[in-house]
Scaffold this motif. Structure first.
Motif, short mmCIF file in Angstrom:
data_model
loop_
_atom_site.label_atom_id
_atom_site.label_comp_id
_atom_site.label_asym_id
_atom_site.label_seq_id
_atom_site.Cartn_x
_atom_site.Cartn_y
_atom_site.Cartn_z
N SER A 229 46.69 -9.38 -28.00
CA SER A 229 46.24 -9.54 -26.62
C SER A 229 47.43 -9.39 -25.68
CB SER A 229 45.54 -10.90 -26.46
OG SER A 229 44.88 -10.98 -25.23
N PRO A 332 44.63 -7.02 -22.94
CA PRO A 332 44.09 -8.24 -23.55
C PRO A 332 43.11 -7.99 -24.68
CG PRO A 332 43.12 -7.87 -21.38
CD PRO A 332 44.23 -6.88 -21.53
N ASN A 333 42.58 -6.77 -24.80
CA ASN A 333 41.64 -6.46 -25.88
C ASN A 333 42.27 -5.57 -26.95
OD1 ASN A 333 41.60 -4.55 -23.68
ND2 ASN A 333 39.97 -3.47 -24.72
N PHE A 387 39.96 -13.15 -30.80
CA PHE A 387 38.97 -12.43 -30.00
C PHE A 387 37.54 -12.95 -30.16
CE2 PHE A 387 42.36 -9.19 -30.62
CZ PHE A 387 42.71 -9.03 -29.28
#
Length: 563
Positions: A229, A332-333, A387
């Motif tokens: 992330s 962040p992903n 996540f």
């Protein structure tokens, strides 16, 4: 968000919300490497109640996570925050050796006492673009002169003939030890440059003259680092020791097999034996004991300190790229594994060599493949929790670095308390009657002031991130924002008082040590104030001149129009 990201799609990805559902999660795995592919599939199979793995290209289902080669990833959906991926899009600041050197140097200038300041060999970036610029040739500048103008910094290294020094040169964008050379004369360096005319950028580093040897061979430490992330950093503790093929011979700079420790450069040699060239950290204990007669207990302490230093240096490497979004964008992903290489010298000092995104795992070999399996298992666990659930406090074989990021409002609350404590310390010292020396004042206040300032930045980033999370506690967030605003007011006041007090302490030091008299100091301050007034008047005059010029232009245009 617009302050941090340069593309609209990347701004959208900041709003990515963690996927939380009781449904099974789809992951598309496409790893062409026959060494790594089965390990990834096996790691996901350890979570059979959570993951469904897609391996067929024509499978119509839409995955929530992609594990693929960088070039094959669906970057449009990744950048828009629609899917999680096993690579960051922009990370050339880490992968290109020239940029790594430049950004670490920038960080070291800002933090002169950091661990990196003692861990990065002196480095010169050699840019050859001008040497091959045809427009300069059209101006009549010969190739020889153009090339010499690009190499002048390296040439200076050899001006003192009495000094014998070695250097190592690497192409900025290469990997697997390609075109890495050791040289001890300018002529050899220039010859290598002239041979590889397709390479436009090199880095030249001082050679670590006294490397620690294992069984008389030079080696480097390969550490796998998982970044998740934006940005959590985990250092895998099962590190590898990769040795040279030939015994170390410092005087023979032409024998690459004595100096270069990259396994890829050795694997096709008839003398290559995997068990001799690819070792584990625990092998180091017995080798130190046998080679250097170091007791096992002391060898364990040395290795423990070495791993601690590696962790600190790694943390600072990623810290150096905060805000450097043009060369490193930790979306962040996304997540990614890096192979970070270190060298250890005879004094057991740790030196950073390079950072490699997408490391070549198959160079580890079959014997130590379980080490890579454990690494991939840990990565899948970290990714699953980060996540789709909640990160665990710790993971086996991984050490989480202090990433300087507040990951929750609870962490932000604690940071706000620490920030206020630091500000109280600064204000208390600033308001004490009497004047001590500058060194005493700085020793008592600077660390607290720097910590408060850094925490304010972390809190601002955390509040921005929390604001975009779905389901956040609005009441808690509002209270935290209110407390942060009050603390920022205190920080501004503390900075003002700190600056005035620091100036007063410096003046007292100068007078006390008879470097300057009270009258001279008063006169210097009056001259400074007068100069500031003159500068301010000059600014006002300049503004007036610009205004008059603009008015004249408008009137001239009007007259012209009337005519």
């Amino acid at each position: 968000m617009e302050n941090y990201w340069f593309l609209d799609e990347q701004a959208q990805s900041l709003g990515y919300n963690y996927f939380k559902s009781d449904q099974r999660v789809l992951v598309r795995v496409n790893v062409p490497c026959k060494y790594l592919g089965p390990l990834v599939l096996k790691a996901f199979s350890n979570h059979p109640k959570f993951w469904d793995v897609i391996t067929l290209e024509d499978d119509p289902r839409v995955p929530q996570l992609l594990w693929d080669e960088y070039e094959n990833l669906d970057w449009k959906n990744i950048l828009s925050g629609q899917v999680i991926a096993n690579s960051y899009c922009v990370r050339k600041g880490l992968s290109r050796k020239a940029q790594l050197s430049m950004f670490l140097s920038k960080y070291i200038r800002k933090h002169p006492n950091c661990a990196l300041s003692k861990a990065v060999p002196p480095t010169i970036v050699v840019d050859l673009w001008d040497a091959f610029d045809s427009s300069l040739a059209e101006l009549g500048i010969s190739f020889r002169n153009r090339l010499e103008s690009c190499l002048w910094e390296v040439k200076l290294l050899f001006e003192d003939k009495s000094k014998q020094a070695k250097y190592i040169m690497k192409p900025s964008a290469s990997n697997k030890g390609a075109e890495v050379n050791v040289f001890d004369t300018y002529e050899k360096f220039k010859g290598i440059i002239s041979e590889w005319t397709d390479i436009r950028e090199w880095v030249v580093q001082s050679y670590v003259e006294r490397p620690l040897l294992l069984k008389k061979r030079k080696f480097h430490v390969r550490v796998y680092v998982v970044a998740v992330s934006s940005l959590q950093v985990y250092v895998y503790q099962n590190v590898l020791l990769l040795t040279s093929l030939d015994p170390y011979n410092p005087s023979d700079t032409d024998n690459k097999l004595s100096h270069i420790t990259n396994t890829f450069q050795q694997q096709d040699h008839p003398n290559f034996v995997e068990a001799d060239c690819v070792l584990l950290l625990e092998d180091m204990e017995s080798i130190l004991s046998n080679d250097r007669n170091i007791p096992l207990s002391e060898a364990k302490s040395i290795i423990s300190k070495m791993m601690k230093d590696i962790g600190v240096i790694t943390g600072e490497v990623f810290d150096a790229y905060k805000g450097e979004f043009s060369v490193f964008q930790p979306l962040p992903n996304c997540f990614e594994v890096y192979g970070v290489d270190f060298l250890i010298d005879e004094d057991f000092q740790v030196w950073l060599l390079e950072v490699n995104p997408g490391p070549d795992f198959k160079q580890t070999g079959k014997r130590l493949q379980p080490v890579i399996q454990t690494l991939v298992n840990g990565m899948v666990s970290i990714v699953t929790d980060t996540f789709f659930s909640k990160p665990a406090a710790s993971y086996p074989s991984f050490e989480r670095m202090n990433d300087g990021i507040l990951h929750s409002m609870a962490e932000a609350d604690s940071a706000l308390v620490r920030m206020n404590e630091c500000l109280e310390t600064v204000l208390k010292e600033c308001l004490i009657e009497g004047t001590g020396t500058e060194s005493d004042f700085v020793a008592k206040t600077k660390n607290a002031m720097d910590t408060a300032t850094e925490l304010s930045k972390q809190l601002a980033a955390c509040l921005e991130a929390e604001k975009h999370k779905r389901g956040h506690d609005k009441v808690k967030l509002k209270l935290l924002q209110k407390g942060f605003i009050n603390s920022m007011k205190q920080l501004q006041e503390a900075q003002r008082i700190y600056a005035r007090r620091h100036e007063a302490v410096i003046e007292y030091d100068l007078i006390k040590t008879a470097c300057i008299s009270t009258d001279d100091l008063k006169k210097a301050k009056e001259e400074r104030d007068m100069a500031l007034e003159i500068a301010e008047d000059a600014v006002q005059v300049n503004k007036a001149v610009v205004a008059v010029g603009k008015l004249v232009q408008e009137q001239t245009a009007t007259i012209t129009q009337i005519k």
